[in-house]
Design a protein around this motif. Structure first.
Motif, PDB file in Angstrom:
ATOM      1  N   MET A 177       0.831  -1.209   0.000  1.00 55.76           N
ATOM      2  CA  MET A 177       0.000   0.000   0.000  1.00 55.76           C
ATOM      3  C   MET A 177       0.868   1.262   0.000  1.00 55.76           C
ATOM      4  O   MET A 177       0.356   2.373  -0.048  1.00 55.76           O
ATOM      5  N   VAL A 178       2.182   1.084   0.064  1.00 55.84           N
ATOM      6  CA  VAL A 178       3.097   2.227   0.130  1.00 55.84           C
ATOM      7  C   VAL A 178       3.006   3.108  -1.117  1.00 55.84           C
ATOM      8  O   VAL A 178       2.951   4.334  -0.992  1.00 55.84           O
ATOM      9  N   PRO A 179       2.938   2.554  -2.343  1.00 56.00           N
ATOM     10  CA  PRO A 179       2.781   3.439  -3.504  1.00 56.00           C
ATOM     11  C   PRO A 179       1.489   4.278  -3.445  1.00 56.00           C
ATOM     12  O   PRO A 179       1.506   5.456  -3.789  1.00 56.00           O
ATOM     13  N   ALA A 180       0.408   3.684  -2.983  1.00 57.48           N
ATOM     14  CA  ALA A 180      -0.857   4.428  -2.857  1.00 57.48           C
ATOM     15  C   ALA A 180      -0.726   5.535  -1.814  1.00 57.48           C
ATOM     16  O   ALA A 180      -1.221   6.653  -2.014  1.00 57.48           O
ATOM     17  N   ALA A 181      -0.060   5.233  -0.712  1.00 56.99           N
ATOM     18  CA  ALA A 181       0.160   6.252   0.322  1.00 56.99           C
ATOM     19  C   ALA A 181       1.030   7.381  -0.222  1.00 56.99           C
ATOM     20  O   ALA A 181       0.774   8.564   0.039  1.00 56.99           O
ATOM     21  N   TYR A 182       2.034   7.018  -0.998  1.00 57.54           N
ATOM     22  CA  TYR A 182       2.903   8.028  -1.600  1.00 57.54           C
ATOM     23  C   TYR A 182       2.095   8.953  -2.513  1.00 57.54           C
ATOM     24  O   TYR A 182       2.241  10.178  -2.455  1.00 57.54           O
ATOM     25  N   MET A 183       1.247   8.372  -3.357  1.00 56.31           N
ATOM     26  CA  MET A 183       0.420   9.190  -4.253  1.00 56.31           C
ATOM     27  C   MET A 183      -0.491  10.124  -3.454  1.00 56.31           C
ATOM     28  O   MET A 183      -0.629  11.300  -3.786  1.00 56.31           O
ATOM     29  N   ALA A 184      -1.106   9.601  -2.403  1.00 58.85           N
ATOM     30  CA  ALA A 184      -2.024  10.415  -1.596  1.00 58.85           C
ATOM     31  C   ALA A 184      -1.273  11.538  -0.875  1.00 58.85           C
ATOM     32  O   ALA A 184      -1.724  12.689  -0.875  1.00 58.85           O
ATOM     33  N   LEU A 185      -0.150  11.216  -0.269  1.00 58.90           N
ATOM     34  CA  LEU A 185       0.635  12.224   0.453  1.00 58.90           C
ATOM     35  C   LEU A 185       1.174  13.286  -0.507  1.00 58.90           C
ATOM     36  O   LEU A 185       1.174  14.480  -0.191  1.00 58.90           O
ATOM     37  N   THR A 186       1.608  12.866  -1.678  1.00 61.38           N
ATOM     38  CA  THR A 186       2.120  13.809  -2.677  1.00 61.38           C
ATOM     39  C   THR A 186       1.013  14.721  -3.175  1.00 61.38           C
ATOM     40  O   THR A 186       1.205  15.939  -3.298  1.00 61.38           O
ATOM     41  N   HIS A 187      -0.161  14.155  -3.442  1.00 59.78           N
ATOM     42  CA  HIS A 187      -1.265  14.984  -3.934  1.00 59.78           C
ATOM     43  C   HIS A 187      -1.739  15.963  -2.852  1.00 59.78           C
ATOM     44  O   HIS A 187      -1.998  17.136  -3.144  1.00 59.78           O
ATOM     45  N   ALA A 188      -1.826  15.483  -1.624  1.00 58.68           N
ATOM     46  CA  ALA A 188      -2.221  16.376  -0.529  1.00 58.68           C
ATOM     47  C   ALA A 188      -1.198  17.500  -0.350  1.00 58.68           C
ATOM     48  O   ALA A 188      -1.572  18.650  -0.075  1.00 58.68           O
ATOM     49  N   THR A 189       0.067  17.195  -0.539  1.00 53.43           N
ATOM     50  CA  THR A 189       1.118  18.219  -0.450  1.00 53.43           C
ATOM     51  C   THR A 189       0.925  19.261  -1.550  1.00 53.43           C
ATOM     52  O   THR A 189       1.055  20.461  -1.304  1.00 53.43           O
ATOM     53  N   GLU A 190       0.581  18.807  -2.759  1.00 54.15           N
ATOM     54  CA  GLU A 190       0.332  19.752  -3.847  1.00 54.15           C
ATOM     55  C   GLU A 190      -0.879  20.627  -3.548  1.00 54.15           C
ATOM     56  O   GLU A 190      -0.848  21.844  -3.761  1.00 54.15           O
ATOM     57  N   LEU A 191      -1.941  20.038  -3.030  1.00 55.78           N
ATOM     58  CA  LEU A 191      -3.125  20.823  -2.664  1.00 55.78           C
ATOM     59  C   LEU A 191      -2.768  21.862  -1.604  1.00 55.78           C
ATOM     60  O   LEU A 191      -3.177  23.023  -1.699  1.00 55.78           O
ATOM     61  N   GLN A 192      -1.992  21.434  -0.616  1.00 55.70           N
ATOM     62  CA  GLN A 192      -1.590  22.346   0.445  1.00 55.70           C
ATOM     63  C   GLN A 192      -0.734  23.490  -0.111  1.00 55.70           C
ATOM     64  O   GLN A 192      -0.888  24.638   0.305  1.00 55.70           O
ATOM     65  N   SER A 193       0.128  23.183  -1.070  1.00 56.31           N
ATOM     66  CA  SER A 193       0.971  24.231  -1.665  1.00 56.31           C
ATOM     67  C   SER A 193       0.136  25.229  -2.465  1.00 56.31           C
ATOM     68  O   SER A 193       0.571  26.346  -2.716  1.00 56.31           O
ATOM     69  N   ARG A 194      -1.077  24.826  -2.857  1.00 60.01           N
ATOM     70  CA  ARG A 194      -1.992  25.717  -3.567  1.00 60.01           C
ATOM     71  C   ARG A 194      -2.898  26.487  -2.602  1.00 60.01           C
ATOM     72  O   ARG A 194      -3.837  27.140  -3.019  1.00 60.01           O
ATOM     73  N   GLY A 195      -2.650  26.338  -1.315  1.00 60.47           N
ATOM     74  CA  GLY A 195      -3.392  27.100  -0.319  1.00 60.47           C
ATOM     75  C   GLY A 195      -4.582  26.378   0.285  1.00 60.47           C
ATOM     76  O   GLY A 195      -5.332  26.964   1.073  1.00 60.47           O
TER      77      GLY A 195
END
Length: 180
Positions: free
Chosen positions: A49-67
């Motif tokens: 499940m690590v690749p799925a967690a990586y995708m989720a954490l990366t996407h959430a980081t991008e959303l956070q960087s967009r405010g």
């Protein structure tokens, strides 16, 4: 969890994102951490499940960087027809954007992943559903038949599909909203 991360090619990236601590305030953050415990095993080398967690954490980081500040992970129970990997909430607390993230190893797998994502995005109160499919092949291998399936699933579900290839991306529909 550390053992699972060490065994997985995405483990270092997940560890880095966790260590940053920037997502600790997200809803169900402990749920995404829990999924990191399931790494590859001898009996199921592709069951990590690590690749799925990586995708989720990366996407959430991008959303956070967009405010975006109201984020969450893993919305939906096993008995629910929907499953949002990452989601955002608006000022009133309602789910605004829900994301289904898929790792796709071949062009032909787009059909299955698009269908699965469309079903998992069927949370009625949500305003915007987005399926992000990371395809590990060049865009030139995309056939019209496979594209038509992704287009049909996007239309049927009312969601926006973002197909990211090694060398480009396609948004279906072309004017579909990806970010709040």
């Amino acid at each position: 969890m550390l053992r699972a991360l060490r065994k997985d090619p995405y483990g270092a990236g997940v560890a880095d994102l966790i260590n940053r601590g920037h997502l600790r305030g997200a809803e169900n953050y402990d749920g995404i951490l829990s999924s990191c415990k399931k790494g590859p095993s001898r009996s199921d080398p592709h069951g990590s499940m690590v690749p799925a967690a990586y995708m989720a954490l990366t996407h959430a980081t991008e959303l956070q960087s967009r405010g975006i500040t109201h984020l969450g992970f893993e919305f939906g129970k096993e008995t629910d027809p929907w499953d949002l990997d990452v989601y955002t909430r608006d000022a009133s607390g309602d789910i605004d954007y829900g994301y289904q993230l898929k790792d796709v190893n071949s062009i032909n797998k787009i059909k299955d992943r698009a269908s699965s994502a469309a079903k998992q995005l069927q949370y009625e109160p949500m305003r915007h559903g987005v399926a992000i499919l990371d395809v590990h092949q060049p865009i030139s291998r995309l056939t019209s038949k496979v594209f038509a399936v992704a287009e049909r699933e996007a239309r049927k579900s009312g969601a926006t599909f973002l197909l990211r290839f090694e060398d480009g991306a396609i948004t279906i529909p072309p004017n579909g909203s990806i970010f709040p």
